[in-house]
Write a protein that holds these residues in place. Structure first.
Motif, PDB file in Angstrom:
ATOM      1  N   ILE A 188      35.152  31.268 -42.281  1.00  0.00           N
ATOM      2  CA  ILE A 188      34.455  30.629 -41.164  1.00  0.00           C
ATOM      3  C   ILE A 188      33.330  29.827 -41.798  1.00  0.00           C
ATOM      4  N   ARG A 189      33.334  28.515 -41.579  1.00  0.00           N
ATOM      5  CA  ARG A 189      32.337  27.654 -42.227  1.00  0.00           C
ATOM      6  C   ARG A 189      31.518  26.895 -41.192  1.00  0.00           C
ATOM      7  N   LEU A 190      30.226  26.779 -41.486  1.00  0.00           N
ATOM      8  CA  LEU A 190      29.342  25.946 -40.664  1.00  0.00           C
ATOM      9  C   LEU A 190      28.817  24.852 -41.580  1.00  0.00           C
ATOM     10  N   ASP A 191      29.066  23.616 -41.215  1.00  0.00           N
ATOM     11  CA  ASP A 191      28.716  22.485 -42.083  1.00  0.00           C
ATOM     12  C   ASP A 191      29.225  22.701 -43.507  1.00  0.00           C
ATOM     13  N   GLY A 192      30.440  23.230 -43.607  1.00  0.00           N
ATOM     14  CA  GLY A 192      31.090  23.367 -44.911  1.00  0.00           C
ATOM     15  C   GLY A 192      30.705  24.600 -45.708  1.00  0.00           C
ATOM     16  N   ARG A 193      29.716  25.366 -45.218  1.00  0.00           N
ATOM     17  CA  ARG A 193      29.282  26.560 -45.967  1.00  0.00           C
ATOM     18  C   ARG A 193      29.767  27.820 -45.272  1.00  0.00           C
ATOM     19  N   SER A 194      30.322  28.719 -46.041  1.00  0.00           N
ATOM     20  CA  SER A 194      30.913  29.929 -45.466  1.00  0.00           C
ATOM     21  C   SER A 194      29.857  30.819 -44.818  1.00  0.00           C
ATOM     22  N   LEU A 195      30.235  31.389 -43.674  1.00  0.00           N
ATOM     23  CA  LEU A 195      29.349  32.350 -42.993  1.00  0.00           C
ATOM     24  C   LEU A 195      29.744  33.790 -43.308  1.00  0.00           C
ATOM     25  N   LEU A 196      30.828  33.958 -44.063  1.00  0.00           N
ATOM     26  CA  LEU A 196      31.295  35.314 -44.351  1.00  0.00           C
ATOM     27  C   LEU A 196      30.241  36.066 -45.149  1.00  0.00           C
ATOM     28  N   ARG A 197      30.161  37.327 -44.889  1.00  0.00           N
ATOM     29  CA  ARG A 197      29.222  38.232 -45.558  1.00  0.00           C
ATOM     30  C   ARG A 197      27.756  37.983 -45.172  1.00  0.00           C
ATOM     31  N   LEU A 198      27.500  37.065 -44.214  1.00  0.00           N
ATOM     32  CA  LEU A 198      26.121  36.935 -43.725  1.00  0.00           C
ATOM     33  C   LEU A 198      25.948  37.857 -42.520  1.00  0.00           C
ATOM     34  N   SER A 199      24.731  38.368 -42.343  1.00  0.00           N
ATOM     35  CA  SER A 199      24.455  39.218 -41.178  1.00  0.00           C
ATOM     36  C   SER A 199      24.389  38.328 -39.930  1.00  0.00           C
ATOM     37  N   PRO A 200      24.534  38.922 -38.729  1.00  0.00           N
ATOM     38  CA  PRO A 200      24.379  38.121 -37.508  1.00  0.00           C
ATOM     39  C   PRO A 200      23.049  37.360 -37.477  1.00  0.00           C
ATOM     40  N   HIS A 201      21.976  37.978 -37.969  1.00  0.00           N
ATOM     41  CA  HIS A 201      20.680  37.291 -37.989  1.00  0.00           C
ATOM     42  C   HIS A 201      20.693  36.070 -38.899  1.00  0.00           C
ATOM     43  N   ALA A 202      21.299  36.251 -40.066  1.00  0.00           N
ATOM     44  CA  ALA A 202      21.362  35.132 -41.023  1.00  0.00           C
ATOM     45  C   ALA A 202      22.225  34.010 -40.449  1.00  0.00           C
ATOM     46  N   ILE A 203      23.285  34.369 -39.735  1.00  0.00           N
ATOM     47  CA  ILE A 203      24.151  33.350 -39.124  1.00  0.00           C
ATOM     48  C   ILE A 203      23.367  32.607 -38.035  1.00  0.00           C
ATOM     49  N   ALA A 204      22.581  33.330 -37.266  1.00  0.00           N
ATOM     50  CA  ALA A 204      21.753  32.683 -36.230  1.00  0.00           C
ATOM     51  C   ALA A 204      20.768  31.700 -36.882  1.00  0.00           C
ATOM     52  N   ARG A 205      20.231  32.089 -38.048  1.00  0.00           N
ATOM     53  CA  ARG A 205      19.295  31.181 -38.742  1.00  0.00           C
ATOM     54  C   ARG A 205      19.994  29.930 -39.256  1.00  0.00           C
ATOM     55  N   ARG A 206      21.322  30.038 -39.476  1.00  0.00           N
ATOM     56  CA  ARG A 206      22.086  28.843 -39.879  1.00  0.00           C
ATOM     57  C   ARG A 206      22.408  27.977 -38.664  1.00  0.00           C
ATOM     58  N   LYS A 207      21.805  28.314 -37.519  1.00  0.00           N
ATOM     59  CA  LYS A 207      21.868  27.509 -36.288  1.00  0.00           C
ATOM     60  C   LYS A 207      23.182  27.645 -35.525  1.00  0.00           C
ATOM     61  N   LEU A 208      23.663  28.885 -35.484  1.00  0.00           N
ATOM     62  CA  LEU A 208      24.784  29.190 -34.605  1.00  0.00           C
ATOM     63  C   LEU A 208      24.250  30.106 -33.515  1.00  0.00           C
ATOM     64  N   ALA A 209      24.393  29.684 -32.248  1.00  0.00           N
ATOM     65  CA  ALA A 209      23.912  30.495 -31.117  1.00  0.00           C
ATOM     66  C   ALA A 209      25.107  30.953 -30.290  1.00  0.00           C
ATOM     67  N   HIS A 210      25.002  32.152 -29.741  1.00  0.00           N
ATOM     68  CA  HIS A 210      26.122  32.780 -29.041  1.00  0.00           C
ATOM     69  C   HIS A 210      25.634  33.272 -27.676  1.00  0.00           C
ATOM     70  N   VAL A 211      26.257  32.798 -26.618  1.00  0.00           N
ATOM     71  CA  VAL A 211      25.955  33.318 -25.278  1.00  0.00           C
ATOM     72  C   VAL A 211      27.093  34.265 -24.913  1.00  0.00           C
ATOM     73  N   PRO A 212      26.832  35.579 -24.946  1.00  0.00           N
ATOM     74  CA  PRO A 212      27.924  36.526 -24.709  1.00  0.00           C
ATOM     75  C   PRO A 212      28.276  36.599 -23.227  1.00  0.00           C
ATOM     76  N   GLU A 213      29.419  37.232 -22.976  1.00  0.00           N
ATOM     77  CA  GLU A 213      29.930  37.303 -21.611  1.00  0.00           C
ATOM     78  C   GLU A 213      28.930  37.966 -20.660  1.00  0.00           C
ATOM     79  N   ASP A 214      28.217  38.983 -21.139  1.00  0.00           N
ATOM     80  CA  ASP A 214      27.300  39.701 -20.223  1.00  0.00           C
ATOM     81  C   ASP A 214      25.923  39.028 -20.135  1.00  0.00           C
ATOM     82  N   ARG A 215      25.787  37.892 -20.804  1.00  0.00           N
ATOM     83  CA  ARG A 215      24.553  37.070 -20.809  1.00  0.00           C
ATOM     84  C   ARG A 215      23.385  37.710 -21.554  1.00  0.00           C
ATOM     85  N   SER A 216      23.369  39.040 -21.653  1.00  0.00           N
ATOM     86  CA  SER A 216      22.356  39.755 -22.444  1.00  0.00           C
ATOM     87  C   SER A 216      20.919  39.308 -22.180  1.00  0.00           C
ATOM     88  N   LEU A 217      20.558  39.154 -20.914  1.00  0.00           N
ATOM     89  CA  LEU A 217      19.162  38.856 -20.574  1.00  0.00           C
ATOM     90  C   LEU A 217      18.400  40.162 -20.458  1.00  0.00           C
TER      91      LEU A 217
END
Ligand code: ATP
Ligand code: MG
Length: 246
Positions: A77-106
């Motif tokens: 899985i690559r973001l702007d050509g760089r692999s996201l594998l082995r990164l934590s969810p926090h590190a992936i979020a810092r690479r500017k990937l945002a996720h709105v889950p089904e339950d909205r998590s508000l």
């Protein structure tokens, strides 16, 4: 242009521009259970792409794998050509990937303003500009908002972080059709104006294919077919009978 099943891993079918998010030959699942089998997909800047398919197809699992919340067995899985594998969810979020889950998590007891303050980052979008409906609700707790307002807040919170990639799971769940149309059209405009790559999982196929540029059909954890929204709309009866068992 329609079938990916036989394509080799690593040849994610791209959109018009260069891909921001690329999923290539992805095998993933939960513990010993493999759910995704060689999933290839891509989303370019400014594109709204939908992920369609029946219950249990692996749509949510695909989004969770992209944001680092599901174990990836192989593929990339690559973001702007760089692999996201082995990164934590926090590190992936810092690479500017945002996720709105089904339950909205508000947080039901936090206000609209508090949610937005918690998430705002330099370069993030002005949520009250995007969703003026939230202006008069700024001091209200999320728990008392309507379903549509909650979804605007969930989207807004993700957009306030200034993402490059936005993943949205079942945005229309439980909302009135007029509200769903408002959200789809807002997302489409935001994708284009901000050059955001949006991947959304959606059950409302016909609505999704009106707003998205392209789509992928997942069934049994495999991409069965993909194409432009116009192609998929035209082929939908055949797709339903071939892959969705309807
Ligand atoms: N935490 C989990 N542990 C084990 N199996 C799971 C888990 N979550 C999902 N699955 C299984 O993975 C498969 C794909 O589920 P997933 O939630 O990705 O499907 P989906 O396409 O999002 O379906 P829906 O349209 O119902 O939301 C299903 O068979 C499901 O039972
Ligand atoms: Mg799901």
């Amino acid at each position: 242009m329609t079938t990916t099943v036989s394509e080799p891993a690593g040849t994610a079918p791209a959109g018009a521009g260069s891909a921001v998010l690329e999923v290539a030959g992805l095998d993933a699942g939960y513990g010993p259970i493999q759910v995704l089998h060689g999933v290839d997909l891509s989303v370019s800047a400014g594109e709204l792409v939908c992920l369609l398919g029946p219950n249990g197809a692996g749509k949510t699992t695909t989004l969770l794998a992209c944001s680092g919340m599901v174990r990836v067995a192989s593929g990339d899985i690559r973001l702007d050509g760089r692999s996201l594998l082995r990164l934590s969810p926090h590190a992936i979020a810092r690479r500017k990937l945002a996720h709105v889950p089904e339950d909205r998590s508000l947080f039901p007891s936090l206000t609209v303003d508090e949610h937005l303050r918690l998430c705002a980052r330099p370069g993030g979008m002005d949520v009250l500009e995007l969703f003026p409906e939230l202006r008069k609700r700024r001091t209200k707790r999320a728990g008392v908002l309507s379903g549509g307002e909650q979804q605007m807040l969930a989207l807004g919170r993700a957009l306030a972080t200034g993402p490059r990639v936005l993943l949205v799971d079942e945005m229309s769940m439980g909302l009135a059709p007029v509200v769903v149309e408002r959200l789809f059209s807002a997302l489409q405009e935001i994708a284009v104006s901000a050059g955001l790559a949006v991947l959304m999982v959606e059950q409302h196929v016909h609505l999704a294919l009106r707003y998205a540029q392209r789509g992928y059909v997942l069934a049994g954890g495999r991409v069965r077919t993909h194409g432009t929204a116009a192609e998929l709309r035209e082929r939908w009866p055949e797709i339903e009978s071939s892959y969705l068992g309807r």
